[in-house]
Design an enzyme around this catalytic site. Structure first.
Site, PDB file in Angstrom:
ATOM      1  N   SER A 205     -12.671 -27.687  43.676  1.00 61.07           N
ATOM      2  CA  SER A 205     -12.045 -27.375  44.962  1.00 61.07           C
ATOM      3  C   SER A 205     -12.833 -26.353  45.773  1.00 61.07           C
ATOM      4  O   SER A 205     -12.536 -26.144  46.947  1.00 61.07           O
ATOM      5  CB  SER A 205     -10.619 -26.864  44.750  1.00 61.07           C
ATOM      6  OG  SER A 205      -9.820 -27.871  44.150  1.00 61.07           O
TER       7      SER A 205
ATOM      8  N   GLU B 202     -64.533  13.889  23.509  1.00 62.60           N
ATOM      9  CA  GLU B 202     -65.543  12.872  23.786  1.00 62.60           C
ATOM     10  C   GLU B 202     -66.869  13.416  24.327  1.00 62.60           C
ATOM     11  O   GLU B 202     -67.927  12.887  24.007  1.00 62.60           O
ATOM     12  CB  GLU B 202     -64.975  11.854  24.795  1.00 62.60           C
ATOM     13  CG  GLU B 202     -63.776  11.073  24.280  1.00 62.60           C
ATOM     14  CD  GLU B 202     -64.139  10.080  23.190  1.00 62.60           C
ATOM     15  OE1 GLU B 202     -65.312   9.651  23.144  1.00 62.60           O
ATOM     16  OE2 GLU B 202     -63.272   9.749  22.373  1.00 62.60           O
TER      17      GLU B 202
END
Length: 812
Positions: free
Chosen positions: A469, A86
């Site tokens: 239960s 770059e």
């Protein structure tokens, strides 16, 4: 000379004109330029990460995948690769590379098209942080001016760091560290030179040059960058030759999770969204949960194993799909339809998909997702694969592999203990497990189903199911609070109810249809006698039950005020049930379940710390004062913040009731419906099974002083589990597998008898005092004020006198 003078004057005027033009552009644009000083405080959009309490990553959520790194953690070789790609003059120019701009202008003049653009890294930072991506001269002028300002405000390392962490690199990856994780599944510091060059080549065209979407273009760009590095002297010829010939190795990687805990991570995500809104996804929060890494993995394995075991009892349901048979003349690697089908099928609960490619007399051949072919032998699940008919029946045993599968069947496989492939299937039933620390409600593990990839529905917190239960211990605790005792006698006999709220005549039954007549409450709960529970609620009163369980923490707003509450007909989530059992486990204190322990922001500062209600037995003692002369001022100040400053959990159950209930629920393990748990060989565990009509739901909730855990098994569509499936057969094995590991290394803790509890020998048939020396008498715990003071005798007066003497001896 005149001509030379003309040229010089023209050049001077042109230069001055250009300078005036540039000055004019600067004066025109500069007032609208953003303040570059904001770059010092820039907040990059960083995903939220969710961890266990040990720091293992279990979830990542965010619109952008980003992992910012400071400059000194960026590998030097990558810096060189990016500069070569770059801006190789980056560390020398002042924001603008005029040679690069001149090259860009010449390309425009000679070709009529925009070429490289001549942008430096600094100019790209200006564009990425402040400007749009439109390609206009005005934007380029703004970019140049901003780049100059950025170079004045920041040093080179800061600018490079901003670029490194912001640039878009495809597949939702922002910044090179995130891209390294996405494409290679590891940190950028672990990559090689070829991979550095591949990443450095992506910014020019993220969609085309990334190594997944465009491996050919990416490799071409990579090799160009390697050539630039060679030219610039960053690498030598041998290094170039090695790196430029390496193949593309990138594949898509998701977040690098330590292990799968999607239900817990999703719960944390939802809570964070409520706390911080959309900022939760972008502000880089680190969320530390109460989840234990080890126990979470144990819980997930226990749920899967429990469901697979249940599923095997009910038969093989056949292949998931039947694909057209492949051409037998085409070799296996060229079967695109089969391979594509396998690619689209997820691995569920550790069970990979496979396609049957051949059926033999004693085995079948299968094609796996990785392209390999394996064999499943007759003894490895095929012989046992009787066909499922109903939840209560199976077909005849197969006699050959062809009775089980055919070529083209898509099935599931697994490896057995001998590391051989075995026939499997994804269970149709679902399960949930939630485990809490009873001292403060911290969620240690939570599993919401067979697999998050199969269903996002979290049954641990979203499935409203009847506990059956499993709810009875709270009814019995309410009865003890109202003056009943563990020795109270209730008739276990048929009940017929004309209850208008139930819309029809109700004839509840015990499991097995038997009746025991007069029964002590301890024995009734140990054996889970339904009719005793109903008659007990009749005598206690429905309002009393609702009021009592409301103070325990249950949401009673939608309780139906009828006697079916005694059998647990009000639907609850496993988390609600587990929270109720925490009261029994911790001695009678109400805690609130919580998942998030701490939240750190992106800078590592803690912005939230959980402040849960925490059991504090010392907090109940009345505080002394300085005036009493009992404590010094230092002691008073120390005592003013008990419990490490955490809010004390409120007591909601009498300590003596909690003790008695605990002793009864331990009996459930030793002689009742939870006897399978005896395999754990611990005396400090207690719990209760639960099974609803159908049976539709199977439960087990139990605890030790350190851990409380609830497990549930059922079908999402309320299909019956099968007539031989109960809480003790379907849910309890999951609980056992989990608690075996959860209790590993924890010492056995025997309960302390609280003040006000007495032990009395009673006649087990009547619940009254036993006569001195009476055979068959048993010991029972009582709250002192409710201990029996008479026994059975023909001579009531004489008996009462003897009782008075015996009671005196007991209580004195």
């Amino acid at each position: 000379m005149r001509f030379l003078r003309f040229v010089l004057i023209s050049a001077l005027l042109g230069t001055l004109g250009g300078l005036w033009g540039l000055a004019g552009i600067y004066l025109y644009l500069s007032p609208n330029l953003p303040d570059v000083e904001t770059l010092r405080d820039v907040r990059l959009q960083t995903p939220m990460r969710v961890y266990t309490r040990e720091g293992d990553l279990i979830g990542q959520f965010g619109e952008q995948k980003r992992t910012p790194l400071p400059f000194d953690e960026i590998p030097p070789a990558f810096i060189e690769a990016l500069l070569a790609a770059e801006d190789d003059n980056f560390f020398y120019h002042r924001g603008v590379d005029f040679m690069g701009l001149a090259r860009a202008v010449s390309e425009l003049v000679l070709t009529g098209q925009k070429g490289s653009g001549g942008s430096t890294l600094t100019m790209q930072v200006a564009r990425n942080y402040f400007l749009s991506l439109e390609r206009t001269f005005m934007r380029k002028f703004n970019e140049i001016l901003l780049a100059i300002e950025i170079e004045r405000a920041l040093d080179k390392q800061e600018i490079f760091e901003l670029y490194f962490n912001r640039v878009f690199l495809g597949h939702r990856a922002y910044g090179f560290e995130a891209a390294s994780q996405v494409y290679y599944g590891k940190s950028i510091s672990e990559l090689n030179l070829a991979q550095y060059a591949m990443l450095a080549g992506i910014p020019k065209a993220p969609s085309r040059n990334n190594p997944i979407s465009g491996p050919e273009a990416g490799m071409e760009r990579r090799n160009w960058i390697l050539g630039r590095m060679l030219t610039l002297g960053y690498i030598d010829q041998a290094t170039y030759n090695t790196a430029s010939t390496e193949p593309v190795t990138a594949t898509h990687h998701g977040a690098q999770l330590a292990f799968s805990a999607h239900y817990a991570a999703e719960m944390a995500r939802q809570e964070m969204l409520q706390l911080y809104g959309i900022a939760a996804y972008n502000d880089g929060y680190h969320v530390y949960t109460t989840i234990s890494s080890d126990l979470q993995q144990v819980a997930q394995r226990a749920v899967i194993d429990g469901l697979i075991t249940y599923d095997k009892r009910h038969g093989f349901r056949g292949p998931e799909r039947q694909l057209p048979p492949a051409d037998p003349n085409v070799p296996a690697p060229s079967r695109p339809d089969w391979e594509q089908a396998l690619t689209e099928m997820p691995v569920i609960a550790g069970l990979p998909p496979a396609i049957v490619t051949a059926v033999y007399d004693d085995a079948v051949a299968v094609l796996l997702k990785d392209g390999s072919e394996q064999e499943i032998y007759w003894e490895n699940g095929l012989r046992q694969a009787s066909r499922y008919r109903t939840e209560n029946s199976r077909g005849a045993a197969p006699k050959a592999p062809a009775d089980v599968v055919a070529v083209g069947d898509l099935i599931r496989v697994t490896r057995n203990d001998e590391d051989e492939w075995e026939l499997a299937q994804v269970p149709a039933a679902q399960a949930a497990l939630v485990s809490l620390d009873p001292s403060n409600g911290a969620i240690r593990s939570i599993v919401g189903g067979m697999g998050f990839e199969l269903s996002k529905f979290n049954r641990a917190i979203q499935a409203q199911r009847q506990p059956g239960s499993n709810f009875k211990p709270f009814l019995y605790a309410a009865a003890l609070d109202a003056g009943f005792t563990a020795a109270s006698i209730i008739n276990d006999a048929p009940v017929v109810m004309e209850d208008t709220s139930l819309e029809e005549t109700w004839r509840p039954e015990n499991d097995g249809g038997t009746f025991n007549g007069p029964t002590r409450l301890r024995w009734a709960l140990t054996k889970s006698r339904n009719l005793v529970s109903i008659r007990l609620l009749q005598q206690l009163g429905i309002p009393a039950l609702i009021s009592y369980v409301d103070q325990l923490g249950f949401n009673t707003a939608e309780f139906s005020p009828n006697l079916s509450l005694a059998l647990g007909t009000h639907a609850m989530t496993p988390l609600e049930v587990a929270t109720g059992y925490a009261v029994l486990a911790n001695g009678g204190y109400r805690v609130e379940p919580h998942l998030i322990a701490r939240i750190d922001d992106n800078d590592g500062d803690t912005v939230f710390t959980a402040d849960p209600l925490t059991v504090c037995t010392d907090c109940e003692a009345p505080a002394a004062t300085v005036d009493d002369g009992e404590l010094s001022m230092e002691q008073i100040l120390a005592a003013s913040t008990p419990n490490n400053g955490l809010p004390p959990a409120p007591r909601v159950m009498d300590a003596r009731i909690s003790f008695i209930m605990d002793s009864i629920l331990r009996d459930v393990i030793t002689r009742g419906t939870g006897r399978r748990a005896l395999v754990l060989e611990r005396s400090d565990i207690a719990g209760k099974t639960g099974t609803t009509n159908g049976p539709m739901d199977a439960w087990f909730s139990g605890y030790s002083p350190e851990v409380v855990t609830t497990t549930w098994v059922g079908f999402d569509n309320y299909t019956p589990l099968g007539r031989r499936e109960f809480g003790g057969t379907a849910a309890l094995p999951i609980w056992i597998d989990y608690m075996r590991e959860a209790l590993q290394g924890l010492p056995v803790e025997e309960p302390q008898v609280p003040p006000g509890i007495v032990t009395v020998r009673i006649d087990p048939d009547t619940g009254l005092l036993a006569r001195p020396g009476e055979s068959g008498s048993i010991e029972e715990y009582f709250r002192q004020e409710y201990a029996p003071r008479q026994n059975t005798s023909d001579d009531n007066g004489a008996a009462q006198n003897r009782d008075d003497d015996l009671v005196k001896d007991i209580f004195d």
